[in-house]
Design a protein around this motif. Structure first.
Motif, PDB file in Angstrom:
ATOM      1  N   TYR A  96     -11.658  27.642  34.470  1.00 53.42           N
ATOM      2  CA  TYR A  96     -11.764  29.092  34.300  1.00 53.42           C
ATOM      3  C   TYR A  96     -10.626  29.787  35.050  1.00 53.42           C
ATOM      4  O   TYR A  96     -10.131  29.276  36.058  1.00 53.42           O
ATOM      5  CB  TYR A  96     -13.087  29.607  34.865  1.00 53.42           C
ATOM      6  CG  TYR A  96     -14.328  29.004  34.250  1.00 53.42           C
ATOM      7  CD1 TYR A  96     -15.000  29.635  33.214  1.00 53.42           C
ATOM      8  CD2 TYR A  96     -14.840  27.790  34.722  1.00 53.42           C
ATOM      9  CE1 TYR A  96     -16.150  29.085  32.645  1.00 53.42           C
ATOM     10  CE2 TYR A  96     -15.981  27.228  34.162  1.00 53.42           C
ATOM     11  CZ  TYR A  96     -16.627  27.878  33.132  1.00 53.42           C
ATOM     12  OH  TYR A  96     -17.763  27.332  32.570  1.00 53.42           O
ATOM     13  N   SER A  97     -10.245  30.965  34.566  1.00 51.18           N
ATOM     14  CA  SER A  97      -9.324  31.800  35.321  1.00 51.18           C
ATOM     15  C   SER A  97     -10.155  32.720  36.216  1.00 51.18           C
ATOM     16  O   SER A  97     -11.274  33.096  35.866  1.00 51.18           O
ATOM     17  CB  SER A  97      -8.440  32.624  34.381  1.00 51.18           C
ATOM     18  OG  SER A  97      -9.223  33.361  33.459  1.00 51.18           O
ATOM     19  N   ILE A  98      -9.607  33.034  37.381  1.00 50.29           N
ATOM     20  CA  ILE A  98     -10.293  33.919  38.325  1.00 50.29           C
ATOM     21  C   ILE A  98      -9.560  35.256  38.382  1.00 50.29           C
ATOM     22  O   ILE A  98      -8.371  35.315  38.710  1.00 50.29           O
ATOM     23  CB  ILE A  98     -10.330  33.313  39.742  1.00 50.29           C
ATOM     24  CG1 ILE A  98     -11.061  31.967  39.738  1.00 50.29           C
ATOM     25  CG2 ILE A  98     -11.001  34.276  40.718  1.00 50.29           C
ATOM     26  CD1 ILE A  98     -11.071  31.284  41.099  1.00 50.29           C
ATOM     27  N   PHE A  99     -10.276  36.305  38.060  1.00 46.84           N
ATOM     28  CA  PHE A  99      -9.761  37.663  38.212  1.00 46.84           C
ATOM     29  C   PHE A  99     -10.653  38.411  39.194  1.00 46.84           C
ATOM     30  O   PHE A  99     -11.831  38.091  39.356  1.00 46.84           O
ATOM     31  CB  PHE A  99      -9.733  38.401  36.868  1.00 46.84           C
ATOM     32  CG  PHE A  99      -8.673  37.917  35.926  1.00 46.84           C
ATOM     33  CD1 PHE A  99      -7.391  38.424  35.984  1.00 46.84           C
ATOM     34  CD2 PHE A  99      -8.962  36.934  34.985  1.00 46.84           C
ATOM     35  CE1 PHE A  99      -6.405  37.973  35.111  1.00 46.84           C
ATOM     36  CE2 PHE A  99      -7.994  36.471  34.115  1.00 46.84           C
ATOM     37  CZ  PHE A  99      -6.704  36.994  34.174  1.00 46.84           C
ATOM     38  N   THR A 100     -10.069  39.404  39.846  1.00 49.37           N
ATOM     39  CA  THR A 100     -10.844  40.233  40.755  1.00 49.37           C
ATOM     40  C   THR A 100     -10.499  41.699  40.538  1.00 49.37           C
ATOM     41  O   THR A 100      -9.416  42.034  40.045  1.00 49.37           O
ATOM     42  CB  THR A 100     -10.569  39.860  42.230  1.00 49.37           C
ATOM     43  OG1 THR A 100      -9.150  39.859  42.455  1.00 49.37           O
ATOM     44  CG2 THR A 100     -11.122  38.493  42.561  1.00 49.37           C
ATOM     45  N   ILE A 101     -11.426  42.548  40.931  1.00 53.65           N
ATOM     46  CA  ILE A 101     -11.175  43.990  40.988  1.00 53.65           C
ATOM     47  C   ILE A 101     -11.490  44.401  42.418  1.00 53.65           C
ATOM     48  O   ILE A 101     -12.660  44.618  42.772  1.00 53.65           O
ATOM     49  CB  ILE A 101     -12.041  44.775  39.982  1.00 53.65           C
ATOM     50  CG1 ILE A 101     -11.784  44.272  38.559  1.00 53.65           C
ATOM     51  CG2 ILE A 101     -11.742  46.268  40.085  1.00 53.65           C
ATOM     52  CD1 ILE A 101     -12.675  44.906  37.505  1.00 53.65           C
ATOM     53  N   LEU A 111     -14.950  35.274  36.395  1.00 54.77           N
ATOM     54  CA  LEU A 111     -14.491  33.977  35.906  1.00 54.77           C
ATOM     55  C   LEU A 111     -14.437  34.051  34.394  1.00 54.77           C
ATOM     56  O   LEU A 111     -15.458  34.300  33.742  1.00 54.77           O
ATOM     57  CB  LEU A 111     -15.419  32.849  36.362  1.00 54.77           C
ATOM     58  CG  LEU A 111     -15.035  32.197  37.697  1.00 54.77           C
ATOM     59  CD1 LEU A 111     -15.238  33.180  38.848  1.00 54.77           C
ATOM     60  CD2 LEU A 111     -15.851  30.942  37.935  1.00 54.77           C
ATOM     61  N   ASN A 112     -13.226  33.872  33.867  1.00 53.69           N
ATOM     62  CA  ASN A 112     -12.992  34.008  32.435  1.00 53.69           C
ATOM     63  C   ASN A 112     -12.798  32.640  31.789  1.00 53.69           C
ATOM     64  O   ASN A 112     -12.160  31.754  32.367  1.00 53.69           O
ATOM     65  CB  ASN A 112     -11.751  34.887  32.203  1.00 53.69           C
ATOM     66  CG  ASN A 112     -11.579  35.308  30.762  1.00 53.69           C
ATOM     67  OD1 ASN A 112     -11.023  34.567  29.951  1.00 53.69           O
ATOM     68  ND2 ASN A 112     -12.049  36.504  30.431  1.00 53.69           N
ATOM     69  N   LYS A 113     -13.339  32.456  30.613  1.00 50.29           N
ATOM     70  CA  LYS A 113     -13.298  31.157  29.938  1.00 50.29           C
ATOM     71  C   LYS A 113     -11.897  30.762  29.497  1.00 50.29           C
ATOM     72  O   LYS A 113     -11.633  29.585  29.253  1.00 50.29           O
ATOM     73  CB  LYS A 113     -14.230  31.179  28.724  1.00 50.29           C
ATOM     74  CG  LYS A 113     -15.693  31.345  29.071  1.00 50.29           C
ATOM     75  CD  LYS A 113     -16.548  31.469  27.813  1.00 50.29           C
ATOM     76  CE  LYS A 113     -18.002  31.755  28.165  1.00 50.29           C
ATOM     77  NZ  LYS A 113     -18.834  31.946  26.955  1.00 50.29           N
ATOM     78  N   ASP A 114     -10.988  31.734  29.382  1.00 47.42           N
ATOM     79  CA  ASP A 114      -9.605  31.448  29.010  1.00 47.42           C
ATOM     80  C   ASP A 114      -8.811  31.170  30.280  1.00 47.42           C
ATOM     81  O   ASP A 114      -8.462  32.087  31.022  1.00 47.42           O
ATOM     82  CB  ASP A 114      -9.006  32.625  28.244  1.00 47.42           C
ATOM     83  CG  ASP A 114      -7.609  32.336  27.709  1.00 47.42           C
ATOM     84  OD1 ASP A 114      -7.030  31.292  28.087  1.00 47.42           O
ATOM     85  OD2 ASP A 114      -7.102  33.145  26.916  1.00 47.42           O
ATOM     86  N   ASP A 123      -9.213  39.347  28.078  1.00 50.84           N
ATOM     87  CA  ASP A 123     -10.250  39.714  27.112  1.00 50.84           C
ATOM     88  C   ASP A 123     -11.609  39.620  27.814  1.00 50.84           C
ATOM     89  O   ASP A 123     -12.108  38.527  28.087  1.00 50.84           O
ATOM     90  CB  ASP A 123     -10.192  38.762  25.906  1.00 50.84           C
ATOM     91  CG  ASP A 123     -11.197  39.124  24.830  1.00 50.84           C
ATOM     92  OD1 ASP A 123     -12.044  40.005  25.061  1.00 50.84           O
ATOM     93  OD2 ASP A 123     -11.132  38.498  23.745  1.00 50.84           O
ATOM     94  N   GLN A 124     -12.198  40.758  28.087  1.00 49.84           N
ATOM     95  CA  GLN A 124     -13.454  40.787  28.821  1.00 49.84           C
ATOM     96  C   GLN A 124     -14.584  40.060  28.092  1.00 49.84           C
ATOM     97  O   GLN A 124     -15.504  39.538  28.724  1.00 49.84           O
ATOM     98  CB  GLN A 124     -13.885  42.233  29.104  1.00 49.84           C
ATOM     99  CG  GLN A 124     -15.125  42.328  29.980  1.00 49.84           C
ATOM    100  CD  GLN A 124     -15.436  43.756  30.409  1.00 49.84           C
ATOM    101  OE1 GLN A 124     -14.553  44.621  30.421  1.00 49.84           O
ATOM    102  NE2 GLN A 124     -16.685  44.017  30.772  1.00 49.84           N
ATOM    103  N   SER A 125     -14.502  40.001  26.763  1.00 50.28           N
ATOM    104  CA  SER A 125     -15.560  39.325  26.002  1.00 50.28           C
ATOM    105  C   SER A 125     -15.614  37.823  26.298  1.00 50.28           C
ATOM    106  O   SER A 125     -16.604  37.156  25.990  1.00 50.28           O
ATOM    107  CB  SER A 125     -15.351  39.550  24.503  1.00 50.28           C
ATOM    108  OG  SER A 125     -14.195  38.870  24.038  1.00 50.28           O
ATOM    109  N   LYS A 126     -14.537  37.295  26.922  1.00 48.25           N
ATOM    110  CA  LYS A 126     -14.500  35.875  27.258  1.00 48.25           C
ATOM    111  C   LYS A 126     -14.930  35.598  28.702  1.00 48.25           C
ATOM    112  O   LYS A 126     -14.829  34.470  29.174  1.00 48.25           O
ATOM    113  CB  LYS A 126     -13.092  35.314  27.020  1.00 48.25           C
ATOM    114  CG  LYS A 126     -12.692  35.312  25.548  1.00 48.25           C
ATOM    115  CD  LYS A 126     -11.301  34.702  25.357  1.00 48.25           C
ATOM    116  CE  LYS A 126     -10.910  34.691  23.885  1.00 48.25           C
ATOM    117  NZ  LYS A 126      -9.552  34.123  23.673  1.00 48.25           N
TER     118      LYS A 126
END
Length: 281
Positions: A96-101, A111-114, A123-126
């Protein structure tokens, strides 16, 4: 001669360009990986490490309220080969890719599936999971962006995102550790034969996790019967007998363990056995 000179110049330029094209210089944000076995599952995080370099980080270089790749260059990635739970959210095995705000009083972790996504095409839907955590202030500044593991326990750990004077802790758990270990014990004990390591490991797990101590002592006694030269096994035998209130057997095992440890030149186990014996007299 003129043609030869032209040829030499051509070759020199070519060699010079080739050498320059292979020039290695320090990366501004070096790539790094960190891994940790959590429970029975290895977790790996790959990320790039920018430095403060005199800059104000959160609220300035990294704006509050904006999606951040959590590092530099490509988005930070986390991978694990077995299902895990992160902040109570169950996740399937994978990458998973890790993004933060980031926020002043609260961070959103994503944690994004892409695993190859960037902020530009996020893509937030992922999203696999989203959750919020409270940041903590550190007593010192961390010059380099850092991700590290801490609080390692039998089935859990913390992932810490640290930079400047901010630490963001994330709880991660391997929820099926007991089920996995018990399945191994049930499979391997009946066929263990003279493998004292299997009996020792099973007895140790039962002792450390407050399971059936009568069964644990049977296994550790079997391990000692097979090989009575391992002081660490005898020390476990002493601890289990002590917990069962079999003081005489506990002291006997501890004395034997101590003598073997002393012979092997291991003062740590000598000390451990002395401490155990002192509690039993």
């Amino acid at each position: 001669m003129k043609k030869l000179s032209v040829l030499f110049c051509f070759l020199f330029v070519g060699i010079t360009q080739q050498t320059y094209g292979q020039l290695s210089t320090p990366a501004p944000s070096p790539y790094s990986t960190v891994s940790q076995v959590v429970g029975l599952t290895e977790v790996e995080i790959a990320y790039s490490r920018p430095a403060m370099k005199g800059r104000d980080i959160y609220g300035e270089l990294v704006p509050f309220g904006s999606l951040w790749r959590t590092g530099a260059n490509a988005a930070t990635k986390i991978s694990f080969p077995e299902p895990l739970s992160i902040e109570g959210k169950e996740l399937a095995a994978g990458e998973y890719s890790i993004f933060t705000i980031p926020g002043k009083g609260e961070w959103t972790l994503i944690l994004n599936k892409d695993a190859k996504v960037s902020v530009a095409n996020y893509d937030q839907s992922k999203d696999a999971v989203r959750f919020t955590v409270k940041p903590q202030k550190t007593k010192m500044d961390f010059e380099s962006f850092t991700i590290m593991f801490s609080d390692i326990k039998d089935n859990s750990a913390k992932i810490n995102i640290i930079w400047e004077n901010t630490l963001v802790p994330i709880s991660i758990t391997d929820p099926d550790v007991d089920q996995k270990v018990m399945a191994q014990i049930e499979e391997q004990i009946p066929t263990a034969g003279n493998n004292d390591n299997v009996y020792f490991a099973a007895a140790s797990y039962y002792f450390e996790n407050n399971k059936d101590l009568e069964q644990a002592v049977e296994w550790v006694d079997k391990a000692v019967e097979i090989n009575d030269e391992k002081y660490w096994v005898m020390h476990l035998q002493a601890k289990i007998h002590a917990k069962l209130n079999n003081k005489e057997k506990a002291i006997e095992a501890a004395e034997k363990s101590k003598a073997l440890a002393d012979k092997a030149g291991n003062p740590d186990y000598v000390k451990l056995n002395n401490q155990l014996i002192a509690t039993l007299k």
